[in-house]
Enzyme design. Sequence first.
Site, PDB file in Angstrom:
ATOM      1  N   CYS A  39      -4.589 -42.177  -6.208  1.00  0.00           N
ATOM      2  CA  CYS A  39      -4.428 -43.534  -6.750  1.00  0.00           C
ATOM      3  C   CYS A  39      -5.752 -44.086  -7.254  1.00  0.00           C
ATOM      4  O   CYS A  39      -5.798 -44.763  -8.287  1.00  0.00           O
ATOM      5  CB  CYS A  39      -3.836 -44.460  -5.695  1.00  0.00           C
ATOM      6  N   GLU A  75       0.745 -48.082  -5.080  1.00  0.00           N
ATOM      7  CA  GLU A  75      -0.260 -48.468  -6.071  1.00  0.00           C
ATOM      8  C   GLU A  75       0.104 -47.921  -7.455  1.00  0.00           C
ATOM      9  O   GLU A  75       0.042 -48.629  -8.462  1.00  0.00           O
ATOM     10  CB  GLU A  75      -1.636 -47.920  -5.672  1.00  0.00           C
ATOM     11  N   CYS A  84       2.971 -43.230  -4.576  1.00  0.00           N
ATOM     12  CA  CYS A  84       2.394 -44.323  -3.791  1.00  0.00           C
ATOM     13  C   CYS A  84       2.728 -45.674  -4.427  1.00  0.00           C
ATOM     14  O   CYS A  84       2.962 -45.768  -5.636  1.00  0.00           O
ATOM     15  CB  CYS A  84       0.879 -44.186  -3.723  1.00  0.00           C
ATOM     16  N   CYS A  92      -5.168 -43.877  -1.634  1.00  0.00           N
ATOM     17  CA  CYS A  92      -5.518 -42.460  -1.536  1.00  0.00           C
ATOM     18  C   CYS A  92      -6.369 -42.057  -2.736  1.00  0.00           C
ATOM     19  O   CYS A  92      -6.508 -42.803  -3.716  1.00  0.00           O
ATOM     20  CB  CYS A  92      -4.251 -41.608  -1.435  1.00  0.00           C
ATOM     21  N   GLU A  98       9.131 -42.087  -1.354  1.00  0.00           N
ATOM     22  CA  GLU A  98       8.981 -40.734  -0.814  1.00  0.00           C
ATOM     23  C   GLU A  98      10.064 -39.815  -1.359  1.00  0.00           C
ATOM     24  O   GLU A  98      11.054 -40.260  -1.953  1.00  0.00           O
ATOM     25  CB  GLU A  98       9.023 -40.783   0.716  1.00  0.00           C
ATOM     26  N   ASN A  99       9.826 -38.524  -1.148  1.00  0.00           N
ATOM     27  CA  ASN A  99      10.774 -37.516  -1.610  1.00  0.00           C
ATOM     28  C   ASN A  99      10.856 -36.404  -0.583  1.00  0.00           C
ATOM     29  O   ASN A  99       9.870 -36.119   0.109  1.00  0.00           O
ATOM     30  CB  ASN A  99      10.304 -36.969  -2.967  1.00  0.00           C
ATOM     31  N   ALA A 100      12.027 -35.738  -0.525  1.00  0.00           N
ATOM     32  CA  ALA A 100      12.207 -34.614   0.395  1.00  0.00           C
ATOM     33  C   ALA A 100      11.161 -33.531   0.124  1.00  0.00           C
ATOM     34  O   ALA A 100      10.728 -32.832   1.038  1.00  0.00           O
ATOM     35  CB  ALA A 100      13.613 -34.046   0.258  1.00  0.00           C
TER      36      ALA A 100
END
Length: 127
Positions: free
Chosen positions: A89, A55, A53, A86, A44-46
Amino acid sequence: MNDHELIRLAREALPFAYAPYSGYRVGAALLTVEGRIFQGVNVENASYGLTICAERAALAAAVAAGYSSFAVLAVASEGESEPLPCGACRQVLREFGSLRVVVAGKKEKILSFTLEDLLPYPFTFEK
Ligand SMILES: [Zn+2]
């Protein structure tokens, strides 16, 4: 390598997921047709939209090592429900053809799909 073993490898990656915002950790294990396995986790990122993801992380690791034909992708989470890939992906995986996708949450139940079932009409680029 059966589905249970591949899901175990996806779960093995879960502690390395970087998910400080959602707290939703996902692990993936991608089996190449040659029998190699590449693991991935969500990162994840801010700036939420930049999140990668599990995958796609596994796929990028495999491609970077020279692999581009895949047999099975396993995805695991700690959630109650099975973590289906998702849309992004699904599209990125379809770039490399067909494979089977197996998913499992924290329960023992494993769901299995073909990538064609998950994304029957991918975007393609033809000049
Ligand atoms: Zn995704």
